[in-house]
Scaffold this motif. Structure first.
Motif, PDB file in Angstrom:
ATOM      1  N   CYS A   9      46.784  14.176  52.000  1.00  0.00           N
ATOM      2  CA  CYS A   9      47.391  13.906  50.684  1.00  0.00           C
ATOM      3  C   CYS A   9      48.031  12.528  50.600  1.00  0.00           C
ATOM      4  O   CYS A   9      48.939  12.331  49.792  1.00  0.00           O
ATOM      5  N   CYS A  58      47.224  21.243  53.932  1.00  0.00           N
ATOM      6  CA  CYS A  58      48.258  21.982  54.668  1.00  0.00           C
ATOM      7  C   CYS A  58      49.593  22.087  53.941  1.00  0.00           C
ATOM      8  O   CYS A  58      50.350  23.007  54.163  1.00  0.00           O
ATOM      9  N   CYS A  62      47.806  17.824  57.962  1.00  0.00           N
ATOM     10  CA  CYS A  62      46.368  17.545  57.847  1.00  0.00           C
ATOM     11  C   CYS A  62      46.064  16.096  57.472  1.00  0.00           C
ATOM     12  O   CYS A  62      44.979  15.599  57.715  1.00  0.00           O
ATOM     13  N   GLY A  63      47.025  15.405  56.883  1.00  0.00           N
ATOM     14  CA  GLY A  63      46.832  13.988  56.548  1.00  0.00           C
ATOM     15  C   GLY A  63      46.000  13.750  55.302  1.00  0.00           C
ATOM     16  O   GLY A  63      45.597  12.628  55.038  1.00  0.00           O
ATOM     17  N   CYS A 103      52.971  15.508  50.161  1.00  0.00           N
ATOM     18  CA  CYS A 103      53.551  16.807  50.507  1.00  0.00           C
ATOM     19  C   CYS A 103      54.872  16.688  51.274  1.00  0.00           C
ATOM     20  O   CYS A 103      55.583  17.675  51.401  1.00  0.00           O
TER      21      CYS A 103
HETATM   22  S1  FES Z   1      49.406  16.258  55.009  1.00  0.00           S
HETATM   23 FE1  FES Z   1      48.326  18.060  54.537  1.00  0.00          FE
HETATM   24  S2  FES Z   1      48.648  18.276  52.407  1.00  0.00           S
HETATM   25 FE2  FES Z   1      49.904  16.599  52.929  1.00  0.00          FE
END
Ligand code: FES
Ligand code: SF4
Ligand code: SF4
Length: 318
Positions: free
Chosen positions: A63, A55, A60-61, A75
């Motif tokens: 990375c 994302c 989205c969690g 991110c």
């Molecule tokens: S939380 Fe989705 S890319 Fe970092």
């Protein structure tokens, strides 16, 4: 702005599959994030670098990784905030406490296994409701932060207990458990708390606060674990080493103003727990040899009555 990244690399398929650091240098702007830098490396400099992301907006969690030794989302970490002042590189490593697959990618299966172990779904009793069960807003407010967990695993990466005991359920799964224990629509609190009260559960947390420190969403997993401990005690589930330990600790401080280290293990494990008592003998011998044996006759500190007054005030809710 010139930025150096020192990235931990690991390729299980290489002939010499050892983890090592590789340095990259980039030109970035003040607004760039660590993830911007990593994507640029992968797309412009070295296509063999493996990482997960989606994302790019802290949603989205995917990375989570260690940046300068501390877990976080690449991110939502600006380079400028983590760039060492002395010009040394930003150190990038995969998230900890999960098996390494390649470069910055770790295997989340043990993470999901623990989340699944807490039955992360509502378990209402009785007849199926005919319509949606609407919970009063005020009953749900305390769950707002915990429901914002994005399952990134940063807390798991840096949990100090998981470093030494991979069986510990861990901060993310326990925060998820709180989300259901605290939900007014759930009717399985007794069985949930019983499971969480067992070894590897709520009493194994050492309260190091690291999960609170690194969580990017303010879930504060440790606070949820402490709330689960309170709930287990309130529900009368007190026959565990952990709850006995907590009671023995506060009883001792209330009584004498300080900790009676001799009685603490006896009360925590139960004096008739022969196996545990025998297991404590080597510790006792080491303490004796190193001059650390607690006094046999535990005396109150001067002013212990003031400590008792504090306990009385707290217990009476004043
Ligand atoms: S939380 Fe989705 S890319 Fe970092
Ligand atoms: S506070 Fe507890 S759960 Fe959180 S990181 Fe420390 S030991 Fe792990
Ligand atoms: S509790 Fe926080 S750090 Fe842990 S998985 Fe959820 S969002 Fe990530």
């Amino acid at each position: 702005m010139e930025v150096k990244f020192n990235i931990r690399r690991y390729n299980p398929e290489s002939t010499n599959a050892v983890s090592h650091f590789q340095e990259y240098q980039l030109d970035m702007t003040n607004a760039s994030t660590v993830l911007d830098g990593l994507i640029e490396i992968r797309e412009e400099v070295d296509g063999t670098l493996s990482l997960r992301c989606s994302c790019r907006s802290a949603i989205c969690g995917s990375c989570a990784m260690r940046i300068n030794g501390q877990a976080g989302l690449a991110c939502n970490t600006k380079i400028i905030d983590v760039l060492p002042k002395d010009g040394s590189p930003i150190i990038i490593e995969p998230a900890g406490n999960l098996p390494l697959i390649k470069d910055l990618i770790v295997d989340f299966e043990p993470f999901w296994e623990k989340v699944r172990a807490v039955d992360p779904w509502l378990k209402p009793e009785g007849e199926e409701p005919e319509a949606e069960y609407l919970a009063p807003n005020e009953d749900m407010l305390h769950l707002a932060e915990v429901m914002s967990c994005i399952m990134c695993g940063s807390c798991v990466s840096d949990c100090t207990v998981l470093e030494v005991d991979q069986d510990f359920l861990g901060p993310a799964a326990l925060a998820k458990a709180y989300r259901f224990v605290g939900d007014p629509r759930d009717d399985a609190n007794d069985s949930r708390l019983k499971m969480l009260n067992e070894s590897n559960g709520i009493w194994d947390c050492t309260r190091c606060m690291q999960c609170i420190e690194v969580c990017p969403k303010g879930v504060a997993p440790m606070d949820r674990i402490m709330a689960l401990r309170d709930k287990a005690m309130e529900a009368g589930q007190k026959s565990t080493n952990g709850s006995r330990h907590a009671n023995a600790f506060s009883d001792s401080v209330k009584h004498s103003g300080w900790l009676d280290e001799l009685k603490l293990p006896l009360k925590s494990f139960g004096i008739f727990n022969i196996k545990a008592m025998i297991g404590l003998i080597p510790l006792g011998i080491r303490a004796q040899l190193n001059g650390k044996r607690p006094p046999i006759f535990h005396k109150s500190i001067p002013g212990a009555k003031n400590v008792r007054k504090i306990f009385d005030k707290v217990e009476s809710g004043k």
